[in-house]
Design a protein around this motif. Structure first.
Motif, PDB file in Angstrom:
ATOM      1  N   PHE A 167      34.358  48.872  29.148  1.00  0.00           N
ATOM      2  CA  PHE A 167      35.747  48.414  29.178  1.00  0.00           C
ATOM      3  C   PHE A 167      36.063  47.685  30.469  1.00  0.00           C
ATOM      4  O   PHE A 167      36.722  46.626  30.458  1.00  0.00           O
ATOM      5  CB  PHE A 167      36.689  49.606  28.999  1.00  0.00           C
ATOM      6  CG  PHE A 167      38.141  49.265  29.175  1.00  0.00           C
ATOM      7  CD1 PHE A 167      38.843  48.631  28.166  1.00  0.00           C
ATOM      8  CD2 PHE A 167      38.811  49.569  30.356  1.00  0.00           C
ATOM      9  CE1 PHE A 167      40.184  48.299  28.316  1.00  0.00           C
ATOM     10  CE2 PHE A 167      40.145  49.245  30.522  1.00  0.00           C
ATOM     11  CZ  PHE A 167      40.828  48.610  29.493  1.00  0.00           C
TER      12      PHE A 167
ATOM     13  N   ALA B  93      37.238  43.817  30.812  1.00  0.00           N
ATOM     14  CA  ALA B  93      38.470  43.440  31.499  1.00  0.00           C
ATOM     15  C   ALA B  93      38.185  42.481  32.649  1.00  0.00           C
ATOM     16  O   ALA B  93      38.915  41.493  32.851  1.00  0.00           O
ATOM     17  CB  ALA B  93      39.175  44.690  32.014  1.00  0.00           C
TER      18      ALA B  93
ATOM     19  N   ILE C 273      39.686  38.669  32.952  1.00  0.00           N
ATOM     20  CA  ILE C 273      40.467  38.240  34.121  1.00  0.00           C
ATOM     21  C   ILE C 273      39.801  37.066  34.817  1.00  0.00           C
ATOM     22  O   ILE C 273      40.448  36.068  35.171  1.00  0.00           O
ATOM     23  CB  ILE C 273      40.645  39.429  35.087  1.00  0.00           C
ATOM     24  CG1 ILE C 273      41.515  40.521  34.436  1.00  0.00           C
ATOM     25  CG2 ILE C 273      41.278  38.961  36.390  1.00  0.00           C
ATOM     26  CD1 ILE C 273      41.616  41.786  35.257  1.00  0.00           C
TER      27      ILE C 273
END
Length: 422
Positions: A36, A40, A44
């Motif tokens: 995860f 992420a 980003i």
């Protein structure tokens, strides 16, 4: 002779992270967390790279730029030469105003409707049922627009109050004016004011807090605390002797006399609105957009709260009501002293969700021109600056913080009123 020895200690092997049930669940959780975090980080990084390629790096310097737009309803001083950060702060205060007014009104109306739905009077019960079903099954946006249309079309223009024989007059001893531009009500004024406290200096989020308001809240709070202590002492006397001393007159004196004395010392008086030219001047102006949003959100949410209250009351055993009736209590006293206090443990958890929904539904204010945080930061500011990502992320953060604060307050209250198991 047999010698017993301890079994050899098992050494740790990497394969145990997968095949040993003692470590497998932890291994899966760690792997999932790492995956995860990597996803992420990729999202980003990819977003930042694409924005840099487009010449729009993530930055928040636009907050210091001049907003160049007006806000019609505001709680603090603001003009179009202030910064975007100041405009967003004004919008946030407007959101908090609607949320506070809406939660209080929806709770009062919802509890009343929920109790009346259980009324033995057939007509009252059916009327409350119609109200609940009507508001629950129509989108709240339509209620907001309808409320705005009713206020604009049904109320008179300020010009109707002009002349020797006006077609409309002010209400409540000429102190309140209902017009299609909003409601004008008296504002509190002090001839011997204590002044203001200037918070945050000259920063964009600067605002003033009246020392008169602080003194009023402090005196009122101490008076209520003293009244609660008197009531607690009366309960202790009742438990010890079986006779409860009368304290209502003492409590009224403790609450109201210090407050009245403070207001008299500060020279409290009301500033009334008056028609000057083409509009009313003075007093406090509550625009139709604020009133329409407040009423629509309150009545809409109250329909859901009414069902929550009704369900909480029905969850209480009928034996409680019968026992209270056998002691000679009247139905109203049974509801307020026996049923509702016990039903709170069932009512409060879903009530939190309704408060959160009301706060988030306030973002529909832009439909009637009320400038809340969505209309300022997520509307005009975003369109003027072209900073969609920054504005949307900050807007999401604002609603997240507001929701967490409401949940924390209500959970604290829930822990205070819940039944203690023995």
């Amino acid at each position: 002779m047999t010698t017993l020895t301890d079994p050899p200690k098992e050494t740790f092997r990497l394969g145990m992270l997968i095949y040993d049930t003692r470590y497998r669940s932890m291994t899966i959780q760690v792997v999932a967390l790492i995956a995860f975090m990597l996803l992420a980080a990729w999202l980003i990084s990819n977003t930042i790279t694409n924005l840099n390629t487009l010449g729009k790096p993530v930055q928040f310097g636009f907050f210091t730029e001049t907003a160049s737009y007006d806000i019609n309803q505001k709680l603090i001083e603001y003009n179009n030469q202030d910064s975007h950060l100041r405009a967003a702060f004004v919008g946030l205060l407007n959101t908090l105003l609607v949320a506070a007014l809406g939660c209080v009104t929806a709770t009062v109306v919802g509890v009343l409707v929920g109790v009346l739905r259980l009324s033995p009077n057939w007509l009252v019960g059916r009327i409350m049922t119609v109200y609940v079903e009507m508001f629950r099954n129509v989108p709240v946006l339509l209620w907001i627009v309808l409320a705005m249309a009713i206020l604009i079309e049904s109320l008179p223009a300020p010009s109707a109050f002009r002349g020797d024989d006006p077609s409309s007059t002010m209400k409540l001893m000429d102190s309140v004016a209902f017009t299609n531009r909003g409601v004008y009500i008296p504002e509190p004024l002090f001839t011997r004011s204590l002044g203001d406290i200037h918070l945050f200096g000259a920063s964009p989020v600067r605002f003033d807090i009246s020392l008169d308001l602080i003194a009023f809240v402090l005196v009122l709070g101490l008076s209520i605390f003293a009244a609660r202590k008197i009531s607690a002492r009366a309960r202790a006397v009742q438990e010890a002797t079986g006779v409860r001393p009368r304290t209502w007159h003492v409590n009224l004196a403790v609450i109201f006399l210090p407050t009245i004395a403070l207001l008299a010392a500060l020279g409290f008086h009301l500033g009334y609105p008056a028609l000057k030219g083409f509009n009313f001047q003075g007093g406090t102006h509550m625009r139709n957009s604020l009133i329409a949003l407040w009423l629509a959100l309150s009545l809409y949410t109250a329909a859901f709260i009414a069902e929550i209250v009704r369900g909480g009351i029905l969850a209480i055993s009928t034996g409680q009501t019968e026992a209270a009736g056998a002691l000679g209590l009247r139905p109203r006293r049974i509801m307020s002293l026996v049923v509702l206090p016990q039903a709170l443990r069932v009512i409060i958890p879903p009530l939190i969700s309704q408060y959160l929904n009301l706060t988030k539904n306030s973002s529909l204010a832009i439909a009637v021109g009320y400038m809340d945080i969505t209309g300022t930061l997520g509307g005009i500011t975003m369109n003027q600056t072209g900073r969609e990502l920054e504005c949307v992320l900050l807007l999401m953060l604002v609603y997240l913080v507001l929701s967490l604060m409401i949940s924390a307050v209500m959970n604290f209250y829930n822990n205070r009123v819940k039944l203690v198991e023995r």
